[in-house]
Structure formats: structure tokens, C-alpha cells
Enzyme design. Structure first.
Site, PDB file in Angstrom:
ATOM      1  N   GLU A   1     -66.852 117.465  22.213  1.00 32.23           N
ATOM      2  CA  GLU A   1     -65.649 116.493  21.899  1.00 32.23           C
ATOM      3  C   GLU A   1     -64.923 117.073  20.904  1.00 32.23           C
ATOM      4  O   GLU A   1     -64.638 116.158  19.905  1.00 32.23           O
ATOM      5  CB  GLU A   1     -66.249 114.962  21.920  1.00 32.23           C
ATOM      6  CG  GLU A   1     -66.579 114.394  23.191  1.00 32.23           C
ATOM      7  CD  GLU A   1     -66.711 113.071  23.330  1.00 32.23           C
ATOM      8  OE1 GLU A   1     -65.870 112.356  22.528  1.00 32.23           O
ATOM      9  OE2 GLU A   1     -67.675 112.350  23.808  1.00 32.23           O
TER      10      GLU A   1
ATOM     11  N   ILE B   1     -69.358 119.714  32.049  1.00 34.90           N
ATOM     12  CA  ILE B   1     -68.950 118.437  32.541  1.00 34.90           C
ATOM     13  C   ILE B   1     -70.431 117.455  32.392  1.00 34.90           C
ATOM     14  O   ILE B   1     -71.277 118.005  33.220  1.00 34.90           O
ATOM     15  CB  ILE B   1     -68.380 118.046  33.864  1.00 34.90           C
ATOM     16  CG1 ILE B   1     -66.944 119.166  33.852  1.00 34.90           C
ATOM     17  CG2 ILE B   1     -67.945 116.773  34.065  1.00 34.90           C
ATOM     18  CD1 ILE B   1     -66.080 118.920  32.571  1.00 34.90           C
TER      19      ILE B   1
END
Length: 390
Positions: free
Chosen positions: A374, A168
Site C-alpha cells: 500500500e 493481489i
């Protein structure tokens, strides 16, 4: 083949608008003054420069596409791409954090938040008073997002969250996070919901900071939830819509990672051109040798092609048209171009390219993440092929 190109280019204007020129110059000047002097220092120490992002927020670069009514700059995706490219040309780590803050956390709330939620969180995010994080990935669920284990169980007017998230960006320093949690059956795309969780909420902590190959000044940690109670009004949209929301957020986010890739590629290419003109062997600059000149020709061509794919996707995003295929194409191609360009840049520098005294080794290390984050290159090819075969 005509069907593959239907209405994807109709609205694109190839001229650079005044806003792009203005914000591009501003981002370039900022990067040269505030980022370049510290690039290797931050990289070596894995230092995440929070104060730098506050300065970027003051200039409107942490809320580029957020409307002015929510404290943002109110620009479109052309300007947004320009900001990321100019910053990433100097430092991929800072470009990555700008992209993650804008596209993921801020972008998710902008796209799916209620008016109350937008007014509550966006002004703080758009100005970088708060740094944003976004949590989808878990230790055992990378590309397989629907297999997530983090759960949120409704208890009265609160959700009780248990589990963890991995990889994260801004997991430690972030002030607020949009987190995807399982509110239904495992593997069910309608069993996932999106919750906004503020720093300081009891039971919400961060875990270890990852020691990474590249992008070292962009903070990456675990998020940990231990009976973390989050009010029901922090739910974005309706329960069960989180996975669908996340996929749409990633469509836009992939444009920003493509832009990040483009910036890294341009930075490596420009360094290689300068070096090739200056480095002399056999009594002349190495740029005179066809072996080097052809490398530069290939690099330049691929960079131009990547930029056109990115601007096409940005145009579709600005026009609120489907961008799934084009953003995946842009992200896939640009990220691979960044890796190839950085690799060739190191080769042109020779032994010096392998040292930290010259800039291209960092571009080489930073570029690789662009093919992973991503959505991996393999996932992009799945997305593209599904769209082509639809």
C-alpha cells in the site's frame, strides 16, 4: 512549523472508549482461541484459512466501519485500528487479510458505490459471506500505477477487460474484486476506472500464488483477464475516476497498514519483554543488563509514538477531514518501527530468535511487508513532503 499541525489534534480524545474496550477484548479472545494455535501451521503451509474469516465476519470484524444498514458493525476508525492491532499481535498474516478486506475492496465500494451497488455487495462483504480483493498493482507498474496496461473497452453495455494484476491479496479465494483498469490514455490519471468483478465471470481467473518471505497465511496471487465481459452497472462512480478513487482508498488503507505494523511491533515487543525477564545469564535475568533494557526502552518509546500517529490519523478519518499527510506519516513511521522492533526482538532472543520454535522470527519476516505494501516507505515520504511543501 505551526502550519504543519493545523487542526490535526483538535478532535482527538486520548481516552479509550467503551466500544474499543469491547471490540478489542473480543478480537484478543478470538485471536488467542482461533488463531494462535495454528499460526506456524498456516505459515509453513501458506494456508489461507477461509473458514476463519467467516467466523470473523459473524463477529462483525470484516465490516467494522460499514454502516449497519449495509450489514456492517457501524463503528469508526478507532475500533477498526483496535481490531487489526489485536489480531496482528498474534498473526500478521491474518491481520493483513482483515485489513485488505475491510479497507480496500469493502472500503472502495462503501466510499464510491451507488446505493444500489452498496446494497448489492456490502452485506455479503461485511459478513464475510464473500471475501474481497482489490486490484491496482501490475507486474511492471508498482509505484507507477498510472502506467497500468490492463484495459477495459466499452462494447455495448459491457466492458471487455484484458490484462493482469499482481500481488493481489485474496486473488484466488476472493469472491469479488474491485479492479482499476485503463479506459483512457496510458499515463493519464483520468484514463483509469474502477470496476467490480465477481468470481465466476467468464474470462476472470487467478494466476500463480506467490511464495513469500512473510505474511504467508495471507493469500497473494495474480488476477488474469482474458476478454472478460463486465456489465457497465459494475462501474464505481464515473468512467475516468478510478485513479482518484484509488488514491483516496489508499489514504484510509494506510491507516490499517499502520495498525497492522503496530500490532506486529507490539507482539514482538511483548515476547521480548517476557523472554528478557526469564532468560538468565551470569546469574541474573538479561533484562537487568543495560544493553537489553535500553533496547526495550527504545522499542517501547517508538511503539507509543507510532500509536499516537495512528490514532491522530484515525481521528481525522472519523471526522471526515483530509488524512493524506497523517495517514502517510502513520504508515511510514509505524511500518519502520515494526521492522526495527522485530529486529531487536530477534537480537534479544539471540540464537533462539533465529529458530521457528520461538515467535519473534515470524514477526521479523512479517514486518518487512509493511514497509512495501500500500505504498513503499519511499512513496510515503513523497506524499508527506508534497503535503508539507504544498
Amino acid at each position: 512549523m505551526d502550519s504543519l499541525l493545523t487542526d490535526t489534534t483538535a478532535g482527538y480524545d486520548f481516552s479509550i472508549n467503551d466500544n474499543q474496550k469491547m471490540i478489542g477484548q473480543m478480537a484478543k479472545d478470538f485471536a488467542e482461541k482461533h488463531i494462535r494455535p495454528h499460526v506456524m501451521e498456516w505459515d509453513e503451509a501458506q494456508h489461507f484459512p477461509v473458514d476463519l474469516f467467516k467466523k470473523l465476519g459473524e463477529l462483525g470484524m470484516m465490516g467494522v466501519v460499514v454502516p449497519e444498514q449495509y450489514g456492517g458493525s457501524g463503528f469508526g476508525y478507532f475500533e477498526y485500528v483496535t481490531v487489526i492491532v489485536e489480531i496482528a499481535k498474534v498473526c500478521g498474516s491474518i491481520g493483513l487479510s482483515v485489513a485488505a478486506h475491510n479497507s480496500l475492496c469493502t472500503g472502495h465500494i462503501l466510499a464510491f458505490g451507488s446505493e444500489e451497488q452498496k446494497h448489492r455487495w456490502l452485506p455479503k462483504l461485511a459478513t464475510a459471506e464473500w471475501i474481497g480483493a482489490w486490484g491496482l498493482t501490475e507486474a511492471n507498474t508498482g509505484s507507477d500505477a498510472m502506467g497500468m496496461n490492463t484495459t477495459a473497452v466499452l462494447d455495448g453495455d459491457h466492458y471487455v477487460i484484458n490484462g493482469s494484476k499482481n500481488w493481489i491479496t485474496h486473488g484466488k479465494s476472493g469472491d469479488v474484486a474491485v479492479v482499476m483498469v485503463r479506459t483512457g490514455a496510458k499515463g493519464d490519471s483520468k484514463g483509469i476506472s474502477a470496476l467490480v468483478i465477481e468470481k465466476g465471470t467468464p474470462g476472470f481467473t487467478h494466476g500463480k500464488k506467490e511464495n513469500k518471505l512473510g505474511m504467508r497465511a495471507s493469500e497473494t496471487t495474480e488476477l488474469i483477464f482474458d476478454n472478460c465481459r463486465v456489465p457497465i452497472e459494475n462501474l464505481l462512480g464515473k468512467e475516468g475516476e478510478g485513479f482518484k478513487q484509488a488514491m483516496k482508498v489508499l489514504d484510509g488503507g494506510r491507516i490499517s497498514i499502520a495498525a497492522l505494523s503496530l500490532g506486529i511491533a507490539k507482539g514482538a515487543f511483548e515476547a521480548a519483554v517476557i523472554y528478557a525477564k526469564q532468560r538468565r545469564q551470569f546469574g541474573q535475568p538479561i533484562s537487568n543488563f543495560q544493553g537489553i533494557a535500553f533496547k526495550l526502552a527504545d522499542m517501547a518509546t517508538e511503539i507509543e509514538a507510532a500509536e499516537l500517529l495512528i490514532m491522530q490519523a484515525a481521528d481525522l478519518k472519523n471526522r471526515h477531514l483530509s488524512v493524506t499527510k497523517q495517514s502517510a506519516m502513520a504508515k511510514y513511521f509505524a511500518s519502520e518501527v515494526a521492522v526495527r522492533t522485530a529486529t531487536e526482538a530477534v537480537q534479544i532472543f539471540g540464537g533462539y530468535g533465529y529458530t521457528k520454535d520461538f515467535p519473534v522470527e515470524k514477526y521479523y519476516r512479517d514486518a518487512k511487508l509493511c514497509t512495501i505494501g500500500e505504498g513503499t516507505s519511499e512513496i510515503q515520504k513523497i506524499v508527506i513532503s508534497r503535503e508539507v511543501l504544498r
